[in-house]
Design a protein around this motif. Structure first.
Motif, PDB file in Angstrom:
ATOM      1  N   MET A 117     -37.581  21.989 -39.060  1.00 41.56           N
ATOM      2  CA  MET A 117     -38.087  21.243 -40.054  1.00 41.56           C
ATOM      3  C   MET A 117     -39.542  21.629 -40.577  1.00 41.56           C
ATOM      4  SD  MET A 117     -36.272  18.580 -39.979  1.00 41.56           S
ATOM      5  CE  MET A 117     -34.826  19.861 -40.056  1.00 41.56           C
ATOM      6  N   ALA A 118     -40.469  22.315 -39.796  1.00 42.59           N
ATOM      7  CA  ALA A 118     -41.466  22.885 -40.269  1.00 42.59           C
ATOM      8  C   ALA A 118     -41.128  23.928 -41.667  1.00 42.59           C
ATOM      9  CB  ALA A 118     -42.270  23.794 -39.241  1.00 42.59           C
ATOM     10  N   VAL A 119     -40.244  24.819 -41.292  1.00 39.22           N
ATOM     11  CA  VAL A 119     -39.994  25.731 -42.464  1.00 39.22           C
ATOM     12  C   VAL A 119     -39.390  24.912 -43.718  1.00 39.22           C
ATOM     13  CG1 VAL A 119     -38.410  27.718 -43.101  1.00 39.22           C
ATOM     14  CG2 VAL A 119     -39.286  27.587 -40.542  1.00 39.22           C
ATOM     15  N   LEU A 120     -38.547  23.940 -43.427  1.00 42.46           N
ATOM     16  CA  LEU A 120     -38.033  23.139 -44.414  1.00 42.46           C
ATOM     17  C   LEU A 120     -39.423  22.544 -45.437  1.00 42.46           C
ATOM     18  CD1 LEU A 120     -34.815  21.099 -43.265  1.00 42.46           C
ATOM     19  CD2 LEU A 120     -35.111  23.233 -44.858  1.00 42.46           C
ATOM     20  N   ALA A 121     -40.465  21.984 -44.503  1.00 44.15           N
ATOM     21  CA  ALA A 121     -41.722  21.465 -45.156  1.00 44.15           C
ATOM     22  C   ALA A 121     -42.333  22.563 -45.979  1.00 44.15           C
ATOM     23  CB  ALA A 121     -42.571  21.154 -43.996  1.00 44.15           C
ATOM     24  N   LEU A 122     -42.214  23.889 -45.458  1.00 42.85           N
ATOM     25  CA  LEU A 122     -42.878  24.957 -46.200  1.00 42.85           C
ATOM     26  C   LEU A 122     -42.007  25.158 -47.642  1.00 42.85           C
ATOM     27  CD1 LEU A 122     -44.986  27.296 -46.503  1.00 42.85           C
ATOM     28  CD2 LEU A 122     -43.147  28.913 -45.096  1.00 42.85           C
ATOM     29  N   LEU A 180     -38.749  36.998 -56.080  1.00 44.70           N
ATOM     30  CA  LEU A 180     -39.344  36.463 -54.837  1.00 44.70           C
ATOM     31  C   LEU A 180     -38.379  36.625 -53.825  1.00 44.70           C
ATOM     32  CD1 LEU A 180     -40.295  33.126 -56.141  1.00 44.70           C
ATOM     33  CD2 LEU A 180     -41.734  35.094 -55.503  1.00 44.70           C
ATOM     34  N   CYS A 181     -37.107  36.851 -53.875  1.00 46.86           N
ATOM     35  CA  CYS A 181     -36.077  37.235 -52.723  1.00 46.86           C
ATOM     36  C   CYS A 181     -36.421  38.595 -52.376  1.00 46.86           C
ATOM     37  CB  CYS A 181     -34.556  36.983 -53.406  1.00 46.86           C
ATOM     38  SG  CYS A 181     -34.127  35.484 -53.285  1.00 46.86           S
ATOM     39  N   ALA A 182     -36.853  39.516 -53.253  1.00 46.28           N
ATOM     40  CA  ALA A 182     -36.859  40.869 -53.016  1.00 46.28           C
ATOM     41  C   ALA A 182     -38.282  41.067 -52.309  1.00 46.28           C
ATOM     42  CB  ALA A 182     -37.109  41.698 -54.128  1.00 46.28           C
ATOM     43  N   LEU A 210     -35.922  33.418 -43.040  1.00 51.10           N
ATOM     44  CA  LEU A 210     -35.151  34.213 -44.086  1.00 51.10           C
ATOM     45  C   LEU A 210     -34.002  33.289 -44.634  1.00 51.10           C
ATOM     46  CD1 LEU A 210     -35.139  37.688 -42.665  1.00 51.10           C
ATOM     47  CD2 LEU A 210     -36.510  36.701 -44.618  1.00 51.10           C
ATOM     48  N   ILE A 211     -33.376  32.500 -43.721  1.00 56.20           N
ATOM     49  CA  ILE A 211     -32.002  31.767 -44.221  1.00 56.20           C
ATOM     50  C   ILE A 211     -32.612  30.544 -45.128  1.00 56.20           C
ATOM     51  CG2 ILE A 211     -30.480  30.046 -43.366  1.00 56.20           C
ATOM     52  CD1 ILE A 211     -30.141  31.815 -40.921  1.00 56.20           C
ATOM     53  N   CYS A 212     -33.641  29.844 -44.606  1.00 58.49           N
ATOM     54  CA  CYS A 212     -34.180  28.882 -45.475  1.00 58.49           C
ATOM     55  C   CYS A 212     -34.696  29.118 -46.658  1.00 58.49           C
ATOM     56  CB  CYS A 212     -35.223  27.990 -44.523  1.00 58.49           C
ATOM     57  SG  CYS A 212     -34.463  27.190 -43.057  1.00 58.49           S
ATOM     58  N   LEU A 213     -35.694  30.109 -46.691  1.00 56.63           N
ATOM     59  CA  LEU A 213     -36.380  30.594 -47.812  1.00 56.63           C
ATOM     60  C   LEU A 213     -35.384  31.061 -48.943  1.00 56.63           C
ATOM     61  CD1 LEU A 213     -39.723  31.838 -46.609  1.00 56.63           C
ATOM     62  CD2 LEU A 213     -39.157  29.525 -47.266  1.00 56.63           C
ATOM     63  N   THR A 214     -34.441  31.961 -48.607  1.00 53.24           N
ATOM     64  CA  THR A 214     -33.676  32.819 -49.314  1.00 53.24           C
ATOM     65  C   THR A 214     -32.557  31.517 -49.964  1.00 53.24           C
ATOM     66  OG1 THR A 214     -33.467  34.462 -47.985  1.00 53.24           O
ATOM     67  CG2 THR A 214     -31.713  34.146 -49.605  1.00 53.24           C
ATOM     68  N   SER A 215     -32.093  30.436 -49.272  1.00 51.28           N
ATOM     69  CA  SER A 215     -31.443  29.407 -49.737  1.00 51.28           C
ATOM     70  C   SER A 215     -31.953  28.722 -50.963  1.00 51.28           C
ATOM     71  CB  SER A 215     -30.871  28.479 -48.632  1.00 51.28           C
ATOM     72  OG  SER A 215     -29.963  29.419 -47.842  1.00 51.28           O
ATOM     73  N   PHE A 216     -33.436  28.594 -50.577  1.00 53.17           N
ATOM     74  CA  PHE A 216     -34.140  27.757 -51.415  1.00 53.17           C
ATOM     75  C   PHE A 216     -34.466  28.429 -52.736  1.00 53.17           C
ATOM     76  CE2 PHE A 216     -38.547  27.338 -53.054  1.00 53.17           C
ATOM     77  CZ  PHE A 216     -38.564  26.029 -53.630  1.00 53.17           C
ATOM     78  N   LEU A 217     -34.632  29.747 -52.686  1.00 57.44           N
ATOM     79  CA  LEU A 217     -34.853  30.608 -53.710  1.00 57.44           C
ATOM     80  C   LEU A 217     -33.843  30.731 -54.810  1.00 57.44           C
ATOM     81  CD1 LEU A 217     -37.067  33.414 -52.286  1.00 57.44           C
ATOM     82  CD2 LEU A 217     -37.802  31.507 -53.866  1.00 57.44           C
TER      83      LEU A 217
END
Length: 494
Positions: free
Chosen positions: A76-81, A130-132, A163-170
């Motif tokens: 949840m904290a990562v999703l908040a990020l 950003l992914c790179a 990595l999973i959350c941020l990559t999916s977001f990007l």
């Protein structure tokens, strides 16, 4: 599902899609027709997206049992990020929807395709860069310290979740542009169906991962995959069959249109940054003051209460494009009448579930969740009040967004973030997590709400004119918005 030809008429070009020619488009509906399309969009939003929004809530028991309180709090904290990083689209998604509304009203498909292609080109490049950077630097960042889970979650597992959350977001940044295009062309119901399908797709994916007994990070990956698959499939359908005249292409990228889009998008960029901070600071404040387990105690009821805010946003978001069409035609009476009705509708749609959350929320959590929560009714009441306040006035914000009038919202949000961040931090330390939504509600009512009311009146005053709208009004609005993001011609040329 709406009639495939009702929004664009003969949208398929007579020549090749990439010819750059003006495509014959039937006259968009106005007045009563616009109201019917808005009502259809609201209805489908309530049915399709309502079901989709329930999907992550229904999966909370499974995710909690598979992840545990500490890992779920980390997630949840990562999703908040990621919510706070919503500015990564540079405001182009919001700017695109504002720019496309006059194109839809005037039938200028060539200009619209230029805006669409330019937005995709810029955001695809942003996502790749950003992914790179993320994957290159991920091993250098102390994620366990950043999210205060050292000793509770393994560093490698923490990094994998991030990595999973941020990559999916990007990756979803450019893919989600199709939703903006559909809304701008008043295909709201169809877009909602696709988004609801993406949310619902996470249910079988997460159930399959849990049944196979895969690691906890696989649960996070499965929950992230649904929206990506839905937006990808939706894009293929929209640009391949539904609206081939708007299909993005390198040859249609226009630097001049891109500059106008970036100017307006820059204003929305700042609003998005501030909105992301204002709505996602709570989990990060809690994790640093009380620890990740307290994040779970707050995030679970907050996620359920978030349905109230999402419901109101879902009901009012179709107003963005409809208001853009009405402004281009000078139909201010329709805007005033519709805004009043949508404020009332928003309250009627959210007050009953808000009362139910406060009255029965604690018993629901006790029966439903594998991890016990304290069931604090003050927390539930504060969350319900917070989302009711935000949602009730979102209709006014949609008028400003349609016109590109962004500064009043920006001023209000700056004041909110500055005051609320400090006030919430001290309130959590003194009174616990139940104080957060009450502090947020009070500060919002004193900062963002007055700014929003001022911006709404200012927008209508700028578009008010004693002369009837001429056929070139839509183009004039679009050009004026490109120059300043807020200016409207006040008189018709002879």
């Amino acid at each position: 599902m709406p009639d495939p030809h009702s929004a664009l008429g003969t949208v398929a070009p007579e020549g090749p899609p990439d010819s750059g020619t003006r495509v014959p488009v039937a006259e968009p509906p106005a007045g009563a027709g616009r109201s019917r399309r808005l009502a259809a969009g609201v209805l489908t939003a309530g049915l399709a997206r309502g079901a989709g929004l329930l999907a992550p809530v229904l999966l909370i028991p499974i995710c909690l049992s598979r992840l545990g309180a500490e890992r779920y709090g980390l997630w949840m904290a990562v999703l908040a990020l990621t919510g706070m990083a919503a500015f990564a689209d540079l405001g182009l998604g919001a700017g695109l929807m504002t720019k496309l509304a006059p194109c839809y009203a005037s039938g200028d498909t060539a200009r619209a395709r230029g805006y669409v292609s330019t937005a995709y080109a810029v955001l695809t490049a942003v996502a790749v860069v950003l992914c790179a950077l993320l994957w290159s630097l991920a091993w250098l960042v102390p994620w366990t310290s950043l999210f205060n889970v050292a000793g509770a979650v393994d560093p490698a597992e923490t990094r994998a979740v991030v990595l999973i959350c941020l990559t999916s977001f990007l990756v979803n940044i450019p893919l989600a542009l199709v939703v903006r295009v559909q809304y701008a062309y008043q295909q709201v119901g169809e877009s909602n169906l696709w988004q609801g399908a993406g949310a619902l797709a996470t249910v079988p994916l997460v159930l399959l991962v849990a049944w196979l007994g895969l690691p906890a990070v696989a649960v996070v990956a499965a929950a992230s995959a649904g929206p990506l698959l839905a937006n990808l499939t939706n894009s293929v359908w929209v640009y391949g069959r539904r609206m081939p005249g708007l299909r993005p292409g390198i040859g249609a990228v226009d630097r001049r249109l891109g500059a106008a889009l970036l100017r307006l998008g820059g204003m929305f960029f700042l609003v998005t940054v501030l909105t992301g901070l204002s709505t996602n600071m709570d989990n990060l404040i809690i994790t640093h003051t009380l620890g990740p387990q307290s994040v779970t105690a707050y995030a679970v009821p907050a996620r359920l209460a978030l349905l109230l805010g999402a419901l109101v946003t879902m009901l009012n978001l179709p107003l963005w494009s409809a208001n853009g069409d009405a402004l281009a035609r000078g139909d201010l009476s329709w805007i005033r009448r519709t805004v009043r009705r949508m404020v009332v509708l928003s309250l009627l749609a959210t007050v009953p579930p808000a009362i139910g959350l406060v009255v029965a929320g604690d018993r629901l959590f006790a029966v439903w969740l594998p991890v016990p929560l304290d069931g604090n009714r003050w927390l539930l009441g504060g969350l319900a009040l917070w989302f009711l306040l935000i949602g009730s006035f979102s209709a006014l914000m949609m008028v400003q967004n349609a016109a590109g009038v962004v500064r009043p919202q920006m001023v209000g949000l700056i004041a909110y973030v500055a005051v609320a961040a400090v006030a919430k931090w001290h309130a959590v330390e003194a009174y616990g997590i139940a104080a957060i939504p009450f502090v947020g509600t009070a500060v919002y009512a004193l900062t963002v709400l007055p700014a929003g009311l001022y911006g709404y009146r200012r927008t209508l005053a700028r578009y008010d004119s004693p002369h009837p709208a001429s056929p070139s009004v839509g183009h004039a609005v679009e050009q004026g918005s490109a120059a300043t993001g807020v200016r409207q011609e006040r008189r018709s040329r002879p």
